[in-house]
Design an enzyme around this catalytic site. Structure first.
Site, mmCIF file in Angstrom:
data_model
loop_
_atom_site.group_PDB
_atom_site.id
_atom_site.type_symbol
_atom_site.label_atom_id
_atom_site.label_comp_id
_atom_site.label_asym_id
_atom_site.label_seq_id
_atom_site.Cartn_x
_atom_site.Cartn_y
_atom_site.Cartn_z
ATOM 1 N N CYS A 228 93.697 61.202 -0.869
ATOM 2 C CA CYS A 228 94.127 62.160 -1.557
ATOM 3 C C CYS A 228 95.031 61.796 -2.916
ATOM 4 O O CYS A 228 94.730 61.136 -3.657
ATOM 5 C CB CYS A 228 94.909 63.302 -1.093
ATOM 6 S SG CYS A 228 94.641 64.895 -2.035
ATOM 7 N N ARG B 202 91.234 75.106 -6.834
ATOM 8 C CA ARG B 202 91.510 74.442 -5.842
ATOM 9 C C ARG B 202 90.208 74.118 -5.025
ATOM 10 O O ARG B 202 89.394 75.224 -4.642
ATOM 11 C CB ARG B 202 92.542 75.037 -5.028
ATOM 12 C CG ARG B 202 93.194 74.143 -4.004
ATOM 13 C CD ARG B 202 94.549 74.529 -3.480
ATOM 14 N NE ARG B 202 95.340 73.307 -3.084
ATOM 15 C CZ ARG B 202 95.962 72.478 -3.555
ATOM 16 N NH1 ARG B 202 96.116 72.692 -4.863
ATOM 17 N NH2 ARG B 202 96.494 71.431 -2.914
ATOM 18 N N HIS C 49 90.905 64.737 4.457
ATOM 19 C CA HIS C 49 91.759 64.647 5.443
ATOM 20 C C HIS C 49 91.420 65.168 6.628
ATOM 21 O O HIS C 49 90.235 64.907 6.947
ATOM 22 C CB HIS C 49 93.024 65.829 5.086
ATOM 23 C CG HIS C 49 93.578 65.677 3.715
ATOM 24 N ND1 HIS C 49 94.567 64.536 3.313
ATOM 25 C CD2 HIS C 49 93.400 66.407 2.522
ATOM 26 C CE1 HIS C 49 94.815 64.710 2.150
ATOM 27 N NE2 HIS C 49 94.323 65.674 1.519
#
Length: 262
Positions: free
Chosen positions: A109, A143, A206
């Site tokens: 990320c 997002r 993640h």
């Protein structure tokens, strides 16, 4: 976190004195989505394979550790990227040199973005990266959140959880880590997840990534032990039996993540 099927339980184990140095970059500022779990997976799997993990960390102002064998880094907010930017640029030449020496790395990320050329915020300001990966990232109002399923020729099905508003685009010198079949990945256009240059892997996933993707963990370990000791991971004894049925737990976690709607 099960063992690869080709490992032989009859093969000799390496000496426990064989140390593998795992360096986590900026855990203070770039570790907000559980990415420390990647360090824990590498530590445990190294122990199972008979090596001695030496776990190191580096934050701004620290002395950069000598001779790391594996480097990992995690995600962070824009403010965290701002805090580490000057320091990261300061050690950029060392990281480039390690990358060109084929030291295995996994950047998640925020550090994936800063291992590229830059991250441009929605307001138009740029946070410079070090350019180990030929990628550029642009902040957006959208997002991208949810589970991702992607396919890799080397790692098989890659599963993880994305949560990012920056959208990343690959240049000519970067290959995608995997091709997205569910979710977004790098951006909303090209169905790529992550990037790769030599043995440097970047990803938005993640969850942490490595507990659900032991093939990637074993790639990092196998590359490190081959380069440092000339060992072939496929010739070593299989990991010791864990107190929990980790093969079944890993498969179940992967199945649930892949089946959940975004």
């Amino acid at each position: 976190m099960g063992s690869p099927a080709h490992l032989s339980a009859a093969s000799p184990r390496p000496s426990r004195l064989k140390e593998i140095r795992v360096l986590q970059l900026y855990p203070r500022d770039m570790n907000i989505y559980g990415d420390y779990g990647n360090a824990l997976v590498l530590k445990r799997r190294l122990e199972w394979y008979g090596y001695t993990p030496v776990m190191l960390s580096y934050d701004p102002g620290d002395e950069f550790p000598t001779d790391p064998d594996i480097l990992i880094g995690g995600g962070g907010q824009d403010s965290g990227q701002d805090r580490i930017q000057a320091d990261l640029l300061g050690i950029g030449k060392r990281l480039h040199a390690l990358a060109e020496q084929d030291v295995p790395m996994l950047m998640i990320c925020g550090l994936y973005q800063l291992f590229g050329h830059f991250f441009e915020t929605r307001e138009g300001s740029r946070i410079s990266g070090i350019g180990v990966l030929d990628v550029e990232t642009y902040g957006t109002d959208k997002r991208l959140i949810g589970n991702v399923v992607a396919e890799s020729d080397q790692f098989g099905t890659v599963i993880g959880y994305e949560n990012h508003s920056g959208q990343t685009y690959l240049g000519d010198d970067a290959a995608p880590l995997a091709a997205v079949t569910a979710g977004e990945g790098n951006n909303q256009r090209d169905a790529h997840e992550g990037a790769r240059h030599r043995n440097v892997l970047g990803s938005y996933l993640h969850g942490s990534l490595l507990p659900k993707n032991p093939a990637i963990a074993d790639f990092l370990i196998a590359t490190a032990v081959q380069q440092k000791f000339g060992d072939q991971l496929g010739e070593l004894a299989a990991p010791q039996t864990a107190p929990l049925p980790l093969d079944a737990l890993t498969d179940r976690a992967r199945h649930i993540a892949a089946s959940r709607p975004r």
